[in-house]
Design a protein around this motif. Structure first.
Motif, mmCIF file in Angstrom:
data_model
loop_
_atom_site.group_PDB
_atom_site.id
_atom_site.type_symbol
_atom_site.label_atom_id
_atom_site.label_comp_id
_atom_site.label_asym_id
_atom_site.label_seq_id
_atom_site.Cartn_x
_atom_site.Cartn_y
_atom_site.Cartn_z
ATOM 1 N N UNK A 134 0.879 -1.208 -0.074
ATOM 2 C CA UNK A 134 -0.086 -0.018 0.014
ATOM 3 C C UNK A 134 1.043 1.362 -0.172
ATOM 4 N N UNK A 135 1.919 1.300 0.926
ATOM 5 C CA UNK A 135 2.558 2.408 1.054
ATOM 6 C C UNK A 135 3.538 2.728 -0.446
ATOM 7 N N UNK A 136 4.132 1.660 -0.890
ATOM 8 C CA UNK A 136 5.003 1.761 -2.187
ATOM 9 C C UNK A 136 3.835 2.280 -3.296
ATOM 10 N N UNK A 139 3.448 5.959 -2.939
ATOM 11 C CA UNK A 139 4.490 6.664 -3.317
ATOM 12 C C UNK A 139 4.647 6.707 -4.855
ATOM 13 N N UNK A 140 4.275 5.751 -5.312
ATOM 14 C CA UNK A 140 4.395 5.561 -6.754
ATOM 15 C C UNK A 140 3.201 6.246 -7.634
ATOM 16 N N UNK A 141 2.187 6.463 -6.909
ATOM 17 C CA UNK A 141 1.059 7.095 -7.512
ATOM 18 C C UNK A 141 1.175 8.673 -7.280
ATOM 19 N N UNK A 142 1.771 9.021 -6.223
ATOM 20 C CA UNK A 142 2.167 10.538 -5.881
ATOM 21 C C UNK A 142 3.101 10.885 -6.947
ATOM 22 N N UNK A 143 3.980 10.073 -7.390
ATOM 23 C CA UNK A 143 5.163 10.680 -8.550
ATOM 24 C C UNK A 143 4.642 11.006 -9.683
#
Length: 143
Positions: A134-136, A139-143
């Motif tokens: 979930x955390x990864x 992070x990926x979606x925020x980039x």
């Protein structure tokens, strides 16, 4: 200003971690190829993974600066299912033992693999596989 290579490197790093988390060989190959697209992209991927490994070590609830940051049982159990070869496997296990960079000569691709696998193991140890994923993904979606 953020460069295209920086974004590509950071995304490839996160994709590689997610691929290792799910043991997806095709996604690992794809993310590895993406991170190796150019030296600048590769440098950003390595930097991102090194930072995420550092953050995962610091996130451990019982972290103490008075003792080595040894990888816990959940992370070690996960490592038993990860395909690693030669110096990458040796380096990952050295990082699991004390959290410090071992003295092996690795090329950039090997360091990228080492940091990705080590960071995932640490995240699993702290959060468990579902929350780590979930955390990864966040992070990926925020980039």
């Amino acid at each position: 200003m953020i460069s295209t290579q920086q974004i590509a490197g950071e995304n490839a790093a996160l994709d590689l971690m997610l691929a290792h988390l799910t043991h997806d060989a095709e996604a690992i190959a794809s993310a590895t190829a993406d991170s190796g697209a150019c030296p600048t992209t590769q440098a950003y991927a390595r930097q991102q993974l090194c930072g995420l490994l550092h953050d995962a070590v610091l996130a451990r609830p019982d972290l103490s600066l008075n003792r080595p940051a040894v990888l816990g049982p959940a992370g070690r159990a996960w490592l038993q299912h990860v395909t690693m070869h030669g110096p990458v496997a040796d380096t990952v296990m050295a990082l699991a033992d004390d959290g410090a960079d071992p003295r092996h000569h690795l090329d950039d691709n090997q360091w990228i693999a080492t940091y990705a696998i080590s960071a995932v193991a640490r995240l699993i140890d702290v959060y468990g596989p579902a929350v780590a994923s979930e955390r990864l993904t966040q992070l990926r979606d925020a980039g």
